[in-house]
Motif scaffolding. Structure first.
Motif, PDB file in Angstrom:
ATOM      1  N   PRO A 158     -31.354  36.372  10.552  1.00 21.25           N
ATOM      2  CA  PRO A 158     -30.599  35.697  11.600  1.00 21.25           C
ATOM      3  C   PRO A 158     -29.143  36.118  11.747  1.00 21.25           C
ATOM      4  O   PRO A 158     -28.511  35.820  12.766  1.00 21.25           O
ATOM      5  CB  PRO A 158     -30.673  34.230  11.165  1.00 21.25           C
ATOM      6  CG  PRO A 158     -30.685  34.305   9.665  1.00 21.25           C
ATOM      7  CD  PRO A 158     -31.470  35.537   9.331  1.00 21.25           C
ATOM      8  N   SER A 159     -28.558  36.789  10.712  1.00 18.10           N
ATOM      9  CA  SER A 159     -27.099  36.933  10.673  1.00 18.10           C
ATOM     10  C   SER A 159     -26.659  38.387  10.682  1.00 18.10           C
ATOM     11  O   SER A 159     -27.348  39.278  10.184  1.00 18.10           O
ATOM     12  CB  SER A 159     -26.542  36.275   9.409  1.00 18.10           C
ATOM     13  OG  SER A 159     -25.145  36.466   9.306  1.00 18.10           O
ATOM     14  N   HIS A 160     -25.438  38.609  11.238  1.00 18.84           N
ATOM     15  CA  HIS A 160     -24.821  39.934  11.103  1.00 18.84           C
ATOM     16  C   HIS A 160     -23.950  40.032   9.852  1.00 18.84           C
ATOM     17  O   HIS A 160     -23.486  41.107   9.502  1.00 18.84           O
ATOM     18  CB  HIS A 160     -23.989  40.283  12.345  1.00 18.84           C
ATOM     19  CG  HIS A 160     -22.916  39.289  12.681  1.00 18.84           C
ATOM     20  ND1 HIS A 160     -22.453  39.107  13.968  1.00 18.84           N
ATOM     21  CD2 HIS A 160     -22.214  38.404  11.917  1.00 18.84           C
ATOM     22  CE1 HIS A 160     -21.508  38.181  13.971  1.00 18.84           C
ATOM     23  NE2 HIS A 160     -21.346  37.745  12.734  1.00 18.84           N
ATOM     24  N   ALA A 161     -23.736  38.883   9.196  1.00 15.75           N
ATOM     25  CA  ALA A 161     -22.934  38.843   7.966  1.00 15.75           C
ATOM     26  C   ALA A 161     -21.620  39.602   8.168  1.00 15.75           C
ATOM     27  O   ALA A 161     -20.912  39.370   9.140  1.00 15.75           O
ATOM     28  CB  ALA A 161     -23.739  39.363   6.785  1.00 15.75           C
ATOM     29  N   PHE A 162     -21.295  40.556   7.270  1.00 18.12           N
ATOM     30  CA  PHE A 162     -20.054  41.330   7.375  1.00 18.12           C
ATOM     31  C   PHE A 162     -20.344  42.768   7.810  1.00 18.12           C
ATOM     32  O   PHE A 162     -19.666  43.707   7.394  1.00 18.12           O
ATOM     33  CB  PHE A 162     -19.329  41.352   6.022  1.00 18.12           C
ATOM     34  CG  PHE A 162     -18.913  39.998   5.522  1.00 18.12           C
ATOM     35  CD1 PHE A 162     -17.771  39.382   6.016  1.00 18.12           C
ATOM     36  CD2 PHE A 162     -19.668  39.332   4.573  1.00 18.12           C
ATOM     37  CE1 PHE A 162     -17.384  38.133   5.550  1.00 18.12           C
ATOM     38  CE2 PHE A 162     -19.293  38.079   4.101  1.00 18.12           C
ATOM     39  CZ  PHE A 162     -18.142  37.482   4.590  1.00 18.12           C
ATOM     40  N   VAL A 163     -21.344  42.954   8.650  1.00 20.17           N
ATOM     41  CA  VAL A 163     -21.834  44.304   8.936  1.00 20.17           C
ATOM     42  C   VAL A 163     -20.758  45.206   9.534  1.00 20.17           C
ATOM     43  O   VAL A 163     -19.950  44.778  10.373  1.00 20.17           O
ATOM     44  CB  VAL A 163     -23.070  44.249   9.852  1.00 20.17           C
ATOM     45  CG1 VAL A 163     -22.723  43.841  11.283  1.00 20.17           C
ATOM     46  CG2 VAL A 163     -23.816  45.572   9.811  1.00 20.17           C
ATOM     47  N   ARG A 164     -20.736  46.425   9.064  1.00 21.01           N
ATOM     48  CA  ARG A 164     -19.767  47.414   9.538  1.00 21.01           C
ATOM     49  C   ARG A 164     -20.288  48.808   9.222  1.00 21.01           C
ATOM     50  O   ARG A 164     -21.131  48.998   8.351  1.00 21.01           O
ATOM     51  CB  ARG A 164     -18.420  47.220   8.852  1.00 21.01           C
ATOM     52  CG  ARG A 164     -18.474  47.554   7.361  1.00 21.01           C
ATOM     53  CD  ARG A 164     -17.721  46.562   6.524  1.00 21.01           C
ATOM     54  NE  ARG A 164     -17.832  46.814   5.087  1.00 21.01           N
ATOM     55  CZ  ARG A 164     -18.447  45.989   4.250  1.00 21.01           C
ATOM     56  NH1 ARG A 164     -19.029  44.888   4.688  1.00 21.01           N
ATOM     57  NH2 ARG A 164     -18.485  46.252   2.957  1.00 21.01           N
ATOM     58  N   VAL A 165     -19.733  49.790   9.932  1.00 22.95           N
ATOM     59  CA  VAL A 165     -20.062  51.195   9.702  1.00 22.95           C
ATOM     60  C   VAL A 165     -19.271  51.689   8.504  1.00 22.95           C
ATOM     61  O   VAL A 165     -18.057  51.481   8.406  1.00 22.95           O
ATOM     62  CB  VAL A 165     -19.734  52.045  10.942  1.00 22.95           C
ATOM     63  CG1 VAL A 165     -20.023  53.518  10.670  1.00 22.95           C
ATOM     64  CG2 VAL A 165     -20.526  51.562  12.150  1.00 22.95           C
TER      65      VAL A 165
END
Length: 233
Positions: free
Chosen positions: A148-155
């Protein structure tokens, strides 16, 4: 569209197991192993399969970033610029370095719409996807899990070698994928690949065609199977 681009795009007509078997036909032996292991979650979104030259990146998101927000935002724009470039058709192939415990969804409504708009043909990841009812039509995604979550997503990294479920992908590799998984097509077999597909499909019909007929029995199977064994790789 060049003849080569047209041929590459045409490979999306076939499922990935067909391409996997056809590669062995072209190579003249069993043992091709440049494919994924394990079971994906698939959101094909109206597509039969996807094929394209790999545009690669690594992401993370389980833990907060240590870099500044400015660095992270700048890298994300660099990511979009990179994804917008290169030969077409193209696939986005992303390794979540939090694996196997990925929690941060990179793929959802926004990114499927954006990447389809940038003329990518689909996405492959060991990470997470979400917003399944809102994905862009015609943009398939196969992922390691749903959450459900993008959390702390990053490239974290761009245009780099990645590993997706045991499959190693280098930027520019030609990748084919569907709900069964993904594979890298060896460049040296490309001139023979269509002929190999045609031979494979014809060989399968040696068994399939009589099996669909009334009166099919074990004697018919034994006769067809002998011919099948002589024909296949």
């Amino acid at each position: 569209m060049t003849q080569n681009e047209e041929f590459v795009r045409s490979l999306a007509r076939y499922d990935t197991p067909t391409i996997c078997n056809a590669i062995e036909v072209a190579q003249g032996k069993r043992g091709f192993d440049d494919y994924t292991r394990g079971t994906f979650q698939a959101a094909m979104n109206g597509a039969k399969a996807m094929v394209g030259y790999a545009r690669t990146a690594k992401i993370a998101g389980k833990n907060p970033p240590k870099e500044s927000p400015e660095v992270i935002k700048a890298r994300r724009l660099d990511y979009f610029r990179y994804m917008a470039g290169g030969p077409r058709p193209a696939l986005c192939v992303i390794e979540d370095i939090d694996g196997p415990n990925c929690v941060s969804a990179w793929w959802g409504e926004v990114h499927t719409v954006v990447h389809k708009g940038l003329k990518l043909s689909g996405a492959i990841t060991n990470g997470v996807m979400r917003d399944l009812d809102d994905h862009q039509e015609g943009f398939p995604v196969i992922a390691g899990s749903i959450g459900p979550s993008h959390a702390f997503v990053r490239v974290e990294e761009l245009e780099c070698p990645v590993e997706i479920f045991g499959m190693n992908v280098t930027p520019g590799d030609l990748v084919h994928a569907d709900q069964h998984g993904a594979l890298v097509i060896p460049p040296e077999i490309m001139p023979e690949l269509q002929a190999a597909i045609d031979k494979l499909l014809a060989t399968e019909q040696i068994i399939i065609a009589p099996a669909k007929q009334d009166g099919f029995d074990i004697e018919t199977l034994e006769t067809a199977w002998r011919e099948f064994e002589q024909s296949r790789t």
